[in-house]
Design a protein around this motif. Structure first.
Motif, short mmCIF file in Angstrom:
data_model
loop_
_atom_site.label_atom_id
_atom_site.label_comp_id
_atom_site.label_asym_id
_atom_site.label_seq_id
_atom_site.Cartn_x
_atom_site.Cartn_y
_atom_site.Cartn_z
N ILE A 1 -0.58 7.36 9.78
CA ILE A 1 0.87 7.55 9.85
C ILE A 1 1.58 6.21 10.04
CG2 ILE A 1 2.73 8.53 11.26
CD1 ILE A 1 0.84 10.97 11.70
N VAL A 2 1.04 5.35 10.91
CA VAL A 2 1.62 4.02 11.13
C VAL A 2 1.57 3.21 9.85
CG1 VAL A 2 1.29 1.84 12.35
CG2 VAL A 2 1.19 3.98 13.62
N TRP A 3 0.43 3.24 9.17
CA TRP A 3 0.28 2.49 7.91
C TRP A 3 1.25 2.98 6.86
CZ3 TRP A 3 -1.78 4.47 3.22
CH2 TRP A 3 -1.92 3.52 2.21
N LEU A 4 1.38 4.30 6.70
CA LEU A 4 2.32 4.85 5.72
C LEU A 4 3.76 4.47 6.05
CD1 LEU A 4 0.80 8.40 5.15
CD2 LEU A 4 0.97 6.55 3.46
N SER A 5 4.10 4.51 7.34
CA SER A 5 5.47 4.17 7.76
C SER A 5 5.77 2.71 7.47
CB SER A 5 5.65 4.45 9.25
OG SER A 5 5.43 5.81 9.53
N LEU A 6 4.89 1.82 7.86
CA LEU A 6 5.12 0.39 7.63
C LEU A 6 5.12 0.06 6.15
CD1 LEU A 6 2.99 -1.22 10.49
CD2 LEU A 6 5.49 -1.06 10.32
N SER A 7 4.25 0.69 5.39
CA SER A 7 4.21 0.45 3.95
C SER A 7 5.50 0.92 3.30
CB SER A 7 3.02 1.16 3.32
OG SER A 7 1.81 0.64 3.83
N GLY A 8 5.97 2.09 3.69
CA GLY A 8 7.22 2.60 3.14
C GLY A 8 8.40 1.72 3.50
N LEU B 1 8.28 -1.45 1.42
CA LEU B 1 8.65 -1.16 0.04
C LEU B 1 10.17 -1.02 -0.09
CD1 LEU B 1 7.63 -0.64 -2.81
CD2 LEU B 1 7.37 1.77 -2.19
N ILE B 2 10.80 -0.36 0.87
CA ILE B 2 12.26 -0.21 0.85
C ILE B 2 12.95 -1.57 0.99
CG2 ILE B 2 14.23 0.70 2.16
CD1 ILE B 2 12.44 3.19 2.69
N VAL B 3 12.46 -2.40 1.91
CA VAL B 3 13.04 -3.75 2.08
C VAL B 3 12.88 -4.55 0.80
CG1 VAL B 3 12.76 -5.95 3.31
CG2 VAL B 3 12.78 -3.79 4.58
N TRP B 4 11.73 -4.46 0.17
CA TRP B 4 11.48 -5.17 -1.09
C TRP B 4 12.44 -4.71 -2.18
CZ3 TRP B 4 9.22 -3.18 -5.73
CH2 TRP B 4 8.94 -4.16 -6.68
#
Length: 137
Positions: free
Chosen positions: A81-88, A91-94
């Protein structure tokens, strides 16, 4: 008018027999029954015809609770869950930077792929699965 049937005289199904057999397996795992007792009681289960006969098979056993999720499973779920949250979030910032600055170097891949590969490998190796359950993924 027919006479009502006593609950102990109601016939049982194979599903009820299988459920009690699984309860006996947990009793063996917990050390409450030995294999000889287990074998004898399983034979009694499959010979039983009514709920009353079935109840006698396990009447002297303590309640054996279903095992909950393991610490490894909880940890793997939290890490995922932490990995998915940080990845998302990355991606949004990018995407926001790409729209405003017209700069599209995919730096988020460095945040997403290496830890994702580690998590995927751990899940594939069985970390966090119930012991003895190779089908659970």
């Amino acid at each position: 008018m027919s006479e009502p049937v006593h609950p102990n005289d109601i016939r049982i199904s194979d599903a009820e027999r299988k459920k009690l057999e699984e309860t006996l397996r947990r009793a063996v795992d917990a050390g409450v029954l030995d294999l000889g007792e287990f074998d004898s009681r399983v034979q009694s289960i499959w010979q039983a015809r009514t709920r009353g006969e079935l109840a006698k098979v396990s009447a002297d056993l303590p309640e054996i609770k279903e095992p909950g999720p393991s610490g490894g499973r909880i940890a793997m779920t939290v890490l995922t869950i932490v990995w998915l949250s940080l990845s998302g979030l990355n991606l949004i910032v990018w995407l926001l930077l790409g729209v405003t600055l017209e700069w599209f170097y995919p730096w988020w891949v460095w945040v997403l792929v290496p830890p994702g590969a580690v998590l995927g490998t751990l899940w594939a190796c069985g970390i966090g699965r119930k012991p003895g359950n190779s089908n659970q993924r």
